[in-house]
Design a protein around this motif. Structure first.
Motif, PDB file in Angstrom:
ATOM      1  N   ALA A 368       0.723 -13.644   2.170  1.00  0.00           N
ATOM      2  CA  ALA A 368       1.626 -14.430   3.011  1.00  0.00           C
ATOM      3  C   ALA A 368       1.259 -14.224   4.475  1.00  0.00           C
ATOM      4  N   ALA A 369       1.491 -15.247   5.276  1.00  0.00           N
ATOM      5  CA  ALA A 369       1.283 -15.192   6.726  1.00  0.00           C
ATOM      6  C   ALA A 369      -0.142 -14.767   7.076  1.00  0.00           C
ATOM      7  N   GLY A 370      -1.102 -15.149   6.244  1.00  0.00           N
ATOM      8  CA  GLY A 370      -2.486 -14.812   6.514  1.00  0.00           C
ATOM      9  C   GLY A 370      -2.845 -13.368   6.238  1.00  0.00           C
ATOM     10  N   ARG A 371      -1.953 -12.648   5.558  1.00  0.00           N
ATOM     11  CA  ARG A 371      -2.208 -11.237   5.255  1.00  0.00           C
ATOM     12  C   ARG A 371      -2.068 -11.006   3.752  1.00  0.00           C
ATOM     13  N   PRO A 372      -2.740  -9.991   3.217  1.00  0.00           N
ATOM     14  CA  PRO A 372      -2.769  -9.804   1.760  1.00  0.00           C
ATOM     15  C   PRO A 372      -1.478  -9.244   1.195  1.00  0.00           C
ATOM     16  N   ALA A 373      -1.440  -9.198  -0.109  1.00  0.00           N
ATOM     17  CA  ALA A 373      -0.313  -8.577  -0.809  1.00  0.00           C
ATOM     18  C   ALA A 373      -0.479  -7.057  -0.823  1.00  0.00           C
ATOM     19  N   CYS A 374       0.624  -6.378  -1.057  1.00  0.00           N
ATOM     20  CA  CYS A 374       0.649  -4.914  -1.155  1.00  0.00           C
ATOM     21  C   CYS A 374      -0.336  -4.435  -2.224  1.00  0.00           C
ATOM     22  N   VAL A 375      -1.083  -3.377  -1.916  1.00  0.00           N
ATOM     23  CA  VAL A 375      -2.020  -2.781  -2.876  1.00  0.00           C
ATOM     24  C   VAL A 375      -1.423  -1.550  -3.554  1.00  0.00           C
ATOM     25  N   ARG A 376      -0.161  -1.248  -3.247  1.00  0.00           N
ATOM     26  CA  ARG A 376       0.583  -0.161  -3.866  1.00  0.00           C
ATOM     27  C   ARG A 376      -0.098   1.186  -3.656  1.00  0.00           C
ATOM     28  N   CYS A 377      -0.420   1.468  -2.393  1.00  0.00           N
ATOM     29  CA  CYS A 377      -1.050   2.739  -2.051  1.00  0.00           C
ATOM     30  C   CYS A 377      -0.040   3.868  -2.212  1.00  0.00           C
ATOM     31  N   SER A 378      -0.535   5.085  -2.160  1.00  0.00           N
ATOM     32  CA  SER A 378       0.305   6.254  -2.429  1.00  0.00           C
ATOM     33  C   SER A 378       0.932   6.859  -1.186  1.00  0.00           C
ATOM     34  N   SER A 379       0.724   6.254  -0.030  1.00  0.00           N
ATOM     35  CA  SER A 379       1.254   6.826   1.220  1.00  0.00           C
ATOM     36  C   SER A 379       1.935   5.755   2.044  1.00  0.00           C
ATOM     37  N   CYS A 380       2.929   5.091   1.458  1.00  0.00           N
ATOM     38  CA  CYS A 380       3.577   3.987   2.170  1.00  0.00           C
ATOM     39  C   CYS A 380       4.598   4.494   3.177  1.00  0.00           C
ATOM     40  N   VAL A 381       5.564   5.257   2.699  1.00  0.00           N
ATOM     41  CA  VAL A 381       6.690   5.637   3.549  1.00  0.00           C
ATOM     42  C   VAL A 381       6.221   6.628   4.615  1.00  0.00           C
ATOM     43  N   GLY A 382       6.399   6.250   5.865  1.00  0.00           N
ATOM     44  CA  GLY A 382       6.012   7.113   6.965  1.00  0.00           C
ATOM     45  C   GLY A 382       4.583   6.926   7.431  1.00  0.00           C
ATOM     46  N   HIS A 383       3.871   5.968   6.837  1.00  0.00           N
ATOM     47  CA  HIS A 383       2.480   5.726   7.199  1.00  0.00           C
ATOM     48  C   HIS A 383       2.273   4.230   7.429  1.00  0.00           C
ATOM     49  N   ALA A 384       1.301   3.873   8.261  1.00  0.00           N
ATOM     50  CA  ALA A 384       0.952   2.479   8.475  1.00  0.00           C
ATOM     51  C   ALA A 384       0.260   1.929   7.237  1.00  0.00           C
ATOM     52  N   CYS A 385       0.368   0.632   7.034  1.00  0.00           N
ATOM     53  CA  CYS A 385      -0.195  -0.010   5.851  1.00  0.00           C
ATOM     54  C   CYS A 385      -1.709  -0.158   5.990  1.00  0.00           C
ATOM     55  N   PRO A 386      -2.470   0.203   4.954  1.00  0.00           N
ATOM     56  CA  PRO A 386      -3.928   0.116   5.060  1.00  0.00           C
ATOM     57  C   PRO A 386      -4.463  -1.307   5.033  1.00  0.00           C
ATOM     58  N   VAL A 387      -3.666  -2.272   4.516  1.00  0.00           N
ATOM     59  CA  VAL A 387      -4.152  -3.650   4.442  1.00  0.00           C
ATOM     60  C   VAL A 387      -3.259  -4.617   5.214  1.00  0.00           C
ATOM     61  N   ASP A 388      -2.309  -4.083   5.996  1.00  0.00           N
ATOM     62  CA  ASP A 388      -1.419  -4.900   6.829  1.00  0.00           C
ATOM     63  C   ASP A 388      -0.508  -5.807   6.001  1.00  0.00           C
ATOM     64  N   ALA A 389      -0.098  -5.311   4.825  1.00  0.00           N
ATOM     65  CA  ALA A 389       0.827  -6.077   3.993  1.00  0.00           C
ATOM     66  C   ALA A 389       2.282  -5.742   4.279  1.00  0.00           C
ATOM     67  N   LYS A 390       2.520  -4.651   4.992  1.00  0.00           N
ATOM     68  CA  LYS A 390       3.888  -4.230   5.329  1.00  0.00           C
ATOM     69  C   LYS A 390       4.326  -4.990   6.569  1.00  0.00           C
TER      70      LYS A 390
END
Length: 699
Positions: A368-390
């Motif tokens: 959505a919005a030109g950015r990918p879907a969540c890749v369900r990484c293991s460090s979401c809460v408190g960390h920046a998104c690795p693929v800019d899906a957040k």
């Protein structure tokens, strides 16, 4: 010789103790070899060799420990004797503390990723403990994508005047900037955080926002002192001086980054319930509390909630979790896919007669919005998104504001004073904070203050603005964590975190004072598990290591977040300590009202029932952390809205009572905080406040 005072610089002493064979032998009994490497070869040796000033807290204890071990020729003893010696140290006040320091260093070296291991970032098996427990920061095959930061305006090119100066780039400030810029107003957004990339805000288990054991990369840094005043177990007051480069939990968990907390949040995007806007009318006001109704209701905010979900980008589903919050639009994205934890707790809820649903998240469940879907990484809460899906202020509202050509952003700059007058306003801005700071004065038609419940209040109080309610009514949420063991692992470490919730105990009478939401407890990082494995797990040694590998996957829990009733004595005031600019720091007094304790107890009881219905054994409440700081990440209320200056700090549109050209636009405005995460409400209310500001521009 044993017992002699160590000599040399701290660096020399550190090298000496790290090279001592007694220390290496002790590390390898704390984390003994089995099918996986022992502690020293598995990462602890490298970690201690890299040790710098951050680890100096452990130096004296390690020296004492090594001296004791040398006296017993520990390194030459057989493993069973070594274990006996370390066991004998436990329970003895001095030696036990020194042993605890060693344990902490071992867990940090064996179970945590860190910036100093960047040269091994392509090795998912380093340190060894991560590979042993099957932890991968990113799913296999996923390559991080670096989202660009905005083109910040150099300090030397700041104009003398803007139509609006917005203090803070979090969700409230970003929404204000977008709204004003689209209306043709010139806007300057001032953000005091350094220009940190997403890569610099993720993947570090020692310096993250929530899991920082040392200085958080998302903290304000040194010379931002606060006085935290909290009640001790005996009912007395304990005052503690904390700074922005120390304990992130004690200082307060708000992130200092471009985009504010939404850069690092998990993204739970809830609406408040209609009753949340009328808490005093619904429940009355117990003695010592300062509950108040909002000057508006759910129906007035509903259109802005729908816009907030669309413009921020929320993935959710209509059903049990939306039944009591009527909506004019559906969610723009489907809910995140299910997982074993959701299925287990949904089945248990059904047996209890409760309803559940997928948690609404401001994360792309689909591209959505030109950015990918969540890749369900293991460090979401408190960390920046690795693929800019957040989704957050940094990749939604702020880029849209900049795209108008009417907005400028200055980073690494701090507003230290706000001046207000009938003919105009101005701010004093310290630019280049991390280098050679320069003080500049910028004039504006209006100043929008959106620095969070603590810093907005501190800035306005230090500027001599506001009435007697400014800074008062500080409150957050009540939190409960419950943990047990289940037969089949249901949390596989994948993100984004919390997955399933029940709202059946929000304003339902089952928990007093409005109750709270119950959700699944998200997976925790390996370092957190190693440090606090729970009851019955050995502190160290083969048993601890075996539990990390075999028992940890079966740990599972429920998390409760509920109403916190504001107290008469909870407030942000000015402290006698000064920051690096000579301005007073914040003094944070946090009192927990007895009604809030009732909410906490109610959530604990019902969360236990839910886990036990799911077949969990040994369910217990984790202690500590419910009010770990005097200013939690959901703090609010310090500039609460009211139709009467006798009962609030701002009017219903965020205009500061007694001021001409100052508007507050963040969580400070919330008279009460609901029983769910407040960010979607911050966004919705900011849309309403900013639109009114456009229509009623000060002249």
């Amino acid at each position: 010789m044993a017992g002699a005072e160590p000599t040399g610089t701290a660096a020399e002493r550190w090298r000496a103790v790290v090279q001592d064979p007694q220390l290496r032998a002790a590390v390898d009994r704390v984390v003994p070899a089995d099918d996986w490497p022992a502690g020293w070869a598995g990462g602890v040796g490298d970690y201690l060799a890299e040790g710098g000033t951050e680890q100096e807290w452990a130096l004296a204890g390690l020296e004492r420990l090594v001296a004791v071990l040398a006296g017993q020729d520990f390194a030459a003893a057989p493993p069973a004797e070594q274990d006996r010696v370390l066991s004998d140290l436990g329970g003895r006040p001095g030696p036990d503390a020194d042993l605890a320091g060693l344990l902490r260093l071992c867990w940090e070296g064996y179970y945590a990723t860190r910036r100093s291991a960047a040269d091994r970032a392509d090795d998912p098996g380093w340190p060894a403990g991560l590979a042993m427990v099957g932890f991968r920061d990113l799913p296999e095959g996923v390559t991080p994508v670096e989202a660009p930061l905005p083109p910040a305006t150099p300090a030397a090119r700041l104009r003398a005047h803007y139509d609006a100066v917005v203090v803070g780039s979090g969700p409230g400030g970003a929404v204000a900037a977008q709204t004003l810029a689209r209306a043709g107003r010139s806007v300057l957004v001032v953000e005091r955080a350094r220009p940190l990339s997403n890569a610099g805000l993720r993947g570090d288990h020692l310096h993250g926002k929530r899991n920082a054991v040392y200085r958080s990369v998302a903290g304000p840094g040194p010379q931002h002192p606060r006085l935290a005043v909290q009640e001790d177990d005996g009912g007395g007051l304990a005052e503690r001086l904390v700074d922005g480069d120390g304990d992130a939990w004690a200082y307060g968990l708000n992130a200092y980054a471009y985009g504010g907390g939404t850069r690092l949040w998990q993204g739970m995007a809830w609406r408040f319930f209609p009753e949340d806007f009328a808490m005093a009318s619904t429940y009355g006001n117990p003695a010592g509390a300062t509950l108040a109704d909002w000057p508006l209701g759910y129906d007035e905010l509903e259109p802005y909630y729908s816009r907030a979900e669309q413009e921020l980008g929320v993935a959710g589903e209509e059903g049990a979790l939306t039944a009591r919050t009527p909506r004019s639009l559906g969610y723009p994205m489907p809910a995140m896919g299910t997982e074993p934890a959701r299925e287990l707790l949904a089945g248990a809820a059904g047996r209890l007669g409760w309803t559940t649903g997928a948690i609404p998240l401001a994360i792309n469940s689909v591209p959505a919005a030109g950015r990918p879907a969540c890749v369900r990484c293991s460090s979401c809460v408190g960390h920046a998104c690795p693929v800019d899906a957040k989704n957050g202020a940094h990749n939604t509202f702020l880029p849209r504001a900049l795209a108008t050509g009417n907005t400028e952003v200055v980073l690494d700059a701090e507003v230290i004073a706000v001046h207000d007058g009938p003919a105009g306003a101005s701010v004093e801005v310290m630019t280049g904070c991390s280098g050679e700071p320069v003080l500049r004065t910028v004039r504006a038609d209006v100043v929008v203050v959106a620095a969070g419940a603590v810093e907005s209040a501190r800035l306005l109080l230090a500027s001599g603005l506001g009435n007697d309610h400014l800074g008062r009514h500080l409150h957050d949420h009540r939190f409960v964590s419950l943990r047990g063991e289940v037969d089949q692992p249901v949390k596989n470490g994948l993100g984004p975190g919390h997955s399933v919730a029940t709202l059946d105990h929000v304003h339902a009478g089952t928990i007093p004072w409005g109750g709270g939401v119950l959700v699944d407890l998200m997976s925790v990082l390996p370092l957190t598990s190693a440090t606090d494995p729970g009851e019955g797990v050995p502190r160290w040694g083969a048993g601890h290591k075996r539990w990390m590998r075999e028992g940890r996957p079966h740990a599972f829990g429920v998390f409760g977040m509920g109403q916190e009733v504001p107290s008469e004595t909870s407030a942000v005031t000015l402290a006698g300590v000064l920051d690096r600019w000579g301005r007073p720091g914040a003094r944070l007094r946090k009192s927990v009202h007895p009604a809030s304790r009732e909410v906490e107890a109610g959530m604990a009881a019902l969360g236990t029932r839910w886990l036990e219905a799911a077949g969990a054994r040994g369910v217990r409440q984790q202690r500590g952390g419910a009010t770990a700081s005097a200013a939690g990440e959901h703090s609010c209320g310090t500039a609460r809205m009211s139709d009467d200056p006798a009962t609030g700090a701002t009017d219903r549109f965020g205009r500061l009572w007694g001021a001409h050209r100052v508007v507050v636009c963040d969580s400070s405005l919330h008279p009460t905080n609901g029983s769910v995460n407040p960010t979607l409400t911050i966004v919705a209310n900011a849309l309403r406040v900013a639109e009114r500001l456009v229509d009623d521009w000060p002249r």
